[in-house]
Structure formats: C-alpha cells, structure tokens
Design an enzyme around this catalytic site. Structure first.
Site, PDB file in Angstrom:
ATOM      1  CE  LYS A  48      14.979   0.838  11.219  1.00 25.68           C
ATOM      2  NZ  LYS A  48      15.155  -0.597  11.493  1.00 25.68           N
ATOM      3  CB  SER A 105      14.002  -0.681  15.185  1.00 25.64           C
ATOM      4  OG  SER A 105      14.729  -1.161  14.074  1.00 25.64           O
ATOM      5  CB  SER A 129      14.289  -4.096  13.013  1.00 26.97           C
ATOM      6  OG  SER A 129      14.790  -4.096  14.322  1.00 26.97           O
TER       7      SER A 129
END
Length: 451
Positions: free
Chosen positions: A78, A152, A176
């Site tokens: 990420k 996210s 997330s």
C-alpha cells in the site's frame, strides 16, 4: 491464470524452497499478468518491474533460501508504507515527492521472510475514505468492475483479488483492510494494537491505524501475519487454540440509525451456524456499544487526517480532504481527544467478552459503492456514504483489538458478502483458526476471472 499466478503464497514458497521454480520465474509471471490486466483494474501506482526481478535474482542466491517462509512470494504494498527508493505519495499529489531512504519495518520483515515487492498500490488521498479513487483514476473491483474496490487499501485488495500478487500489505485506521477485503472477496486482518509495526503518520490517527495483510486463504493470511509480527516461525505448522469457542453473533449496527442490509445480516447468521456445526457455542448477543462511539471515532479520524495533511501542500489537496482536515482541527480543540476513549471502550466491552471469546458481525452493512469519482464529490456525501455501508469496522480501531474480514457467500450480482470476526487483544490466532474453519465449510473463489 497461467504460470505461477493464481497459486497460493504457501504453494509458491514451498516450490521455491524445493527448487521447483526460481523466484525470477514467479515474479516474472506476476509482472506479466499485471502488465496485461491492470489497465482494467488500476490497482498499482507504481510497478517495480526490473527492481523486483533484481530482488528475485538476489533472493535466489540467499544462503538460507530453503528456510524462508515467504520464499519468492510476490507482495503488493500500500502506498502509505515506505519502500526504499520510492516516494510515499499516500494517494496525493500534495504529498512530499522525496524517495524513502529505507523500508518501513513491516516491509523489511516481509522481505526478510523472502517476499518480493512487485509494486505500490493506489489509495484515496491520505487514505481517508472507503473508496479508492483520485487523480490516479478509479481503482475498480475485480469481481465487478462497475463497483469500487473499497478503501482505503483498495489498490492492495484489487491486486490480490485480480491475481497480481497472492499477498498484499495494507493498513487499517477505520476499516481500511476489512472494507476492501469484504468488497473484493478476500481475507483481511487488522491486527491488534502493537502486534505489527505501525508508524503510518505523525500519530497513526491517534493510535487507530495499524498495518496488516490481505490474502485469499487463511493459511496465507497466517503466514503473512506471522512474518509481520516477527513471532513464531511462519513456516512451522499452525497450532491454533484447541476446544470450542464461545461466539456471539450480532447484526446490530454500532452506529445508531444505520440500517443493515438483509443479505449482510443473513451472511452473519449463516456463518454462525457453520461455526456451530464445527462445534463452537454460538448465540445471538449484542455488544454494549456506547452512544459516544461515533463522535469519538470521527474526532480521531479527522484529527489524524489533519496531522497527516500538515506535511502536504494544502492548495493541492482535494476539497473533501481539506474539509476533513479542517473538521479535525476543530475536533482537536474539544475534550474528545483529551479523553481516553480506548480505555473507556475496553472497560465497557470487558463484561461482554468475559462471556464470549469472539464476536461475529457482518463486515459491511451494504454493498460497496459504485466505481465513480468520489474524490470530486463533497465531504458530506462521502461521510454519509462511508457511514452507511461500513458502520461495523471503526469500533475495533478505537478499541485496538484484532478484527478479521472473511468471505461469506455471494449476492446474485456476483458481489461477495463477508463477515467480521473480533477478539480481545492477543486473539489473532483465534481469528485465523475460525477463518480457516469457515473456509473449509464454505470455500470461496480465490481470484476474479479476469482472463
């Protein structure tokens, strides 16, 4: 799927350790799949390409290759976690562009276990919202491209669901990891506070944000978690806790007034029945969520964003992000951030978890939103949308307790259902055991049929 794409991390690592395949071949196969198909998904901000192949070649010469638990396993990271030599853009053109001098400790641990980083995945700006889109375009759900991959950690989840990597490193501050896992039909573990190195910003959203893995099987999730936690040898056979567990099933929203879709509630009850069939003691019971919970998590979510935004060029932030940060600056002046809501929440929940070992809830309250430019919509629209489809995840960030999303069947339109498992601190292995039992009782399609 072709070559070594579509294989589990456990299968890849075993084959590499035995010399059946080289790390380069495994990585090259995954890079080729990314090249062919990521234009339809938009999972990656940066594909490392030659860098990943060079890392694979170096790994092949590692004197301890035969002992590495993640030997040759491609991993997506990420883009709010530092990877040496690459900027941490955090989904924003307003973020600093200087390359990171060193790997984040979580990345270092994955590499030390034998993993190869193949790319950095898209996030919404500053990882604020539960859909992944922005200046980089829209990250789509590989199961249903007209739907968001969630957020996210949407890019990380999309990469795993599309078969671009069997594992991904993600992060979870309000759900997330679990939101995109539920959206994309994956397993996603939010470890408890302190179980895995965090360090995701100035204050980790006041202690709510942690790193964790995404995977397609419970065995792979356990391998990744153990590598990240730096605990027992990840290659050793799992020794899950023995005996029946006391499991509470709750379909009541932690946020008053937020309805729960009938299918999502049914998925939770069905999962409870499966676990009862596996020998556990399962009953319907609802945690005593406090009335102040929404305000407490909103204050930390917004004020954490304000701290992250302080390092950015405000003129280049999207309007919804600026508004979110402004609300956070106001929240920081209130007693909400001077009150130890984590301790209060844990104390309130203690009697409930004295009677139950694990809580099972729906992972979401409704389907993930459509794949559209949510970043161009107003702050209020984003806030309401996020709250309506994901009320079940934030409480456990505030509590700092481990929580895990597990696939739980599919809707008629092909989108997955999912459930959330929660345990008190130190309960990650308990959750992984239950995830494996659900996987055995109700297997799910591991990757999306993009080919």
């Amino acid at each position: 799927m072709s070559g070594w794409t579509g294989r589990t991390a456990a299968d890849i690592a075993e084959a590499v350790r035995r010399g059946e395949v080289t790390p380069r071949q495994v990585v090259a196969d995954h890079l080729e799949r990314i090249r062919r198909l990521d234009g339809r998904v938009n999972a990656f901000r940066a594909v490392l390409g030659e860098e990943a192949l060079a890392a694979a070649d170096a790994l092949a010469a590692h004197p301890g290759l035969a002992d590495l638990p993640l030997a040759g396993v491609p991993v997506a990271v990420k883009d709010n976690v530092a990877v040496a030599g690459h900027a941490v853009r955090n989904g924003s053109a307003a973020s600093p562009a200087a390359p990171a001098a060193a790997d984040h400790e979580a990345v270092r641990r994955l590499r030390a276990a034998g993993a190869v980083v193949v790319g950095l995945t898209h996030v919404p700006e500053l990882c604020v919202f539960g859909t992944t889109d922005g200046d980089h375009g829209i990250t789509r759900n590989p199961r249903r491209p007209d739907r968001s991959a969630g957020g996210s950690s949407g890019g990380s989840a999309a990469a795993v669901a599309a078969g671009f990597a069997p594992l991904a490193l993600a992060a979870d501050g309000m759900g997330s990891i679990r939101i995109p896992a539920a959206a994309c039909g994956l397993l996603g573990l939010k470890p408890g506070q302190g179980a895995v190195p965090a360090g995701l910003g100035p204050n980790d959203w006041y202690g709510m944000a942690v790193n964790g893995p995404l995977a397609t099987t419970a065995a792979d999730l356990r391998l990744a978690f153990r590598a990240l936690a730096g605990g027992p040898d990840p290659a050793a056979p799992a020794a899950p806790p023995a005996g029946p567990l006391r499991i509470a099933v709750s379909t009541r929203s932690p946020f008053p007034g937020v309805p729960v879709g009938r299918g999502w509630a049914a998925a939770a009850r069905d999962s409870g029945r499966l676990l009862a069939g596996a020998g556990h003691r399962v009953e319907a019971a609802h945690p005593p969520y406090p009335a102040w919970l929404p305000a407490a998590v909103l204050a930390r979510w917004t004020a954490g964003t304000a701290a992250d935004a302080a390092a950015c060029d405000p003129a280049r932030l999207a309007p919804r992000t600026r508004r979110h940060a402004a609300v956070g600056r106001l929240a920081a002046r209130t007693p909400l951030l001077r009150t130890d809501h984590r301790a209060l929440l844990r104390e309130r929940l203690r009697p409930f978890f004295d009677r139950h070992d694990v809580l099972l809830t729906p992972a979401l309250a409704g389907p993930v939103p459509a794949a559209r430019a949510w970043s161009r919509r107003g702050w209020t629209a984003n806030l309401l949308t996020n709250t309506r489809f994901s009320p079940f995840t934030p409480a456990w960030n505030l509590a700092g307790w481990p929580a895990l999303a597990v696939p739980a069947g599919s809707r008629a339109d092909g989108l997955p259902y999912a459930v959330q498992l929660v345990a008190p601190p130190g309960g990650e292995e308990v959750l992984l055991r239950l995830a494996a039992e659900l996987e055995e009782a109700r297997p799910w399609p591991r990757t999306a049929p993009l080919d």
